[in-house]
Design a protein around this motif. Structure first.
Motif: not given
Ligand SMILES: Nc1ncnc2c1ncn2[C@@H]1O[C@H](COP(=O)(O)OP(=O)(O)OP(=O)(O)O)[C@@H](O)[C@H]1O
Ligand SMILES: [Mg+2]
Length: 504
Positions: A356-375
């Motif tokens: 989906d749109v959300k996952k595609n946007t955040t895919l290379p940016n997971l560190n920005k939307v996750s804490r301690f490895g959880t999204i």
């Protein structure tokens, strides 16, 4: 018979989206009819209805072809009625030969065996028609996007086409390929073939089309005669407001060097003996937009792909980011060092179409939307929503599958994903290809905003007005080297073209 095609009150819905709402569209025999509208206006959907991709029953309304009611159950039905579509996204099989692609599913046979000699003989003939002098047994995947597009057109011509639909055919073509195409279409017109031409490039529309139909939000706004309107009229009908300025140029104030590339050479992926980039040097400063102009095939994409760690071929040279020499071995590594690349080929490196749109946007940016490895889903939603709003991406929701968005809106998601990675150096390879004029303007504004915040931008573009309109400095590439460097004050279409074609 005045009209070869009449589409009446076509309505087509997808879950949550009314893509077409009582659309009427009529085309005369032997005319070139342009279909214009913003990203997501419904152009491709209307053509998919016409070409049988969306079968009868999946939409409402009537289609009449050559006076006969048409009820296409599959693409083949439409083809039998003389309708051929060349889609926005290329549909050739990459590891087949060009000849096999042209006659795919229609191979000449004798006693059930494919007649290869005659297949390749015929294929060569059609290739010549579109100005391609390659061997018909060339592997399709080894061709550039522009050449593949011409192969698609050769394929369409080889069918007995009465109505040829071209969905953004020139988005990826070089100037000379565009010239060839224009010539072919004019010739088809004089032979009585009708052509439906979708394009976001107004100069092309005005050069080619007889009639122009404008769609907005799934509705027919108006059909106009080319001679009775000017570009700005069509744009105003498309976006529903006046758009006075195309390029929001602001004076930038470049700071220190952030990227330095020295003695850089790149060899071809498929031919390790041949150089595509021959010993180039350049620097890029924080807070500047560096335009790279050049003809397709000059090596521009190979250069930036290789710097970004996304090129398979061998390379040599040094890359410094903020004065520190880096050895970028992979895309992941490049992102970590602060590079981002928006590619010209969104299917290959840009998007995961079934996410989906959300996952595609955040895919290379997971560190920005996750804490301690959880999204953190809330963060993910907030971040992607911000870009959907800023770029005015037309999507039913953040959970919409990217593959169902219109072509231009997919491109916006690619952009969002890299903008979000907050890079030091943002490389844009044909960033506005397939994007409508209104959204282009928004992307330019966003580029200016990023530059103001200290990002350095490299923009590769084949659209000269865009290079001229947005760059602070322009490097012109010719056959793998920089032929000329121009400050924007001194750059003109003429001196760029001259340098790009090897002139002095
Ligand atoms: N298969 C699908 N499933 C769901 N929604 C779809 C599908 N195909 C298209 N849509 C939606 O229908 C609308 C019209 O899309 P369409 O592709 O026809 O636009 P377009 O005018 O061709 O735009 P572009 O210039 O960006 O190519 C968009 O909102 C799009 O998201
Ligand atoms: Mg489209």
């Amino acid at each position: 018979m005045e009209y070869i095609l009449e589409m009446e009150q076509i309505t087509k819905e997808f879950p949550g989206v009314k893509a077409l709402d009582q659309v009427s569209f009529k085309v005369k025999k032997g005319e070139i009819h342009a279909l214009c509208g913003e990203n997501g206006a419904g152009k491709s959907t209307l053509m998919k209805v016409l070409s049988g991709l969306y079968p009868v029953g999946s939409y409402t309304g009537n289609i009449v072809v050559d006076g006969k009611r048409a009820e296409f159950r599959k693409i083949r039905d439409a083809e039998n009625a003389g309708i051929t579509i060349i889609h926005q996204e290329l549909a050739l099989v990459k590891d087949m030969t060009v000849g096999e692609n042209i006659f795919l599913g229609r191979e000449p046979k004798k006693w059930g065996t494919i007649q290869w000699d005659s297949l390749y003989f015929e294929a060569a003939k059609w290739l010549k028609m579109v100005g391609l002098n390659m061997k018909p047994d060339t592997i399709t995947g080894s061709l550039g996007i522009g050449q593949q597009q011409l192969v698609e057109i050769a394929k369409a011509l080889s069918k007995n086409t009465k109505i040829l639909i071209l969905d953004e055919p020139t988005a990826a073509l070089t100037e000379s390929e565009v010239e060839i195409l224009m010539g072919i279409l004019n010739e088809l017109r004089s032979n009585g073939v009708s052509c439906i031409y979708i394009s976001h490039k107004m100069p092309e529309v005005f050069r080619l089309a007889d009639q122009i139909t404008i769609l907005r939000d799934g509705q027919t706004i108006k059909t106009v005669n080319k001679h009775e309107v000017v570009e700005d009229d069509v744009i105003a009908l498309m976006v529903g407001r006046e758009l006075t300025e195309r390029y929001p140029r602001v004076a930038h104030d470049p700071k220190e060097v952030v990227l330095e590339v020295n003695n850089y050479s790149v060899w071809k992926e498929d031919n390790p003996q041949q150089k595509v980039i021959d010993n180039v040097n350049f620097t890029l400063r924080r807070g500047e937009i560096l335009g790279i102009a050049g003809l397709m095939g000059a090596g521009r994409s190979e250069l930036v792909m290789s710097i970004f760690g996304a090129y398979e071929g061998r390379w040599e040279g040094t890359v410094k980011i903020e004065g520190k020499t880096v050895q970028l071995k992979s895309i992941k590594h490049a992102i970590k060092e602060g590079l981002a690349l928006v590619t010209e080929d969104r299917k290959r490196l840009g998007l995961v179409l079934d996410m989906d749109v959300k996952k595609n946007t955040t895919l290379p940016n997971l560190n920005k939307v996750s804490r301690f490895g959880t999204i953190n889903e809330n963060e993910e939603i907030k971040a992607s929503d911000k870009f959907v709003k800023e770029l005015r991406t037309k999507t039913a929701s953040l959970e919409t599958t990217v593959g169902t968005l219109s072509g231009g809106n997919q491109q916006k998601v690619v952009l969002a994903k890299w903008l979000m990675s907050n890079p030091k150096v943002l490389i844009l390879d044909e960033p506005t290809r397939g994007i409508d004029v209104g959204a282009k303007y928004e992307i330019y504004n966003l580029m200016n905003q990023l530059v103001e915040n200290g990002v350095a931008i490299i923009m590769i573009s084949s659209e000269l007005p865009e290079v001229l309109g947005m760059s602070d400095r322009i490097l012109v590439m010719h056959e793998g080297s920089f032929a000329r460097e121009l400050r924007y004050e001194e750059a003109t279409q003429e001196n760029i073209m001259l340098a790009a074609t090897g002139g002095k």
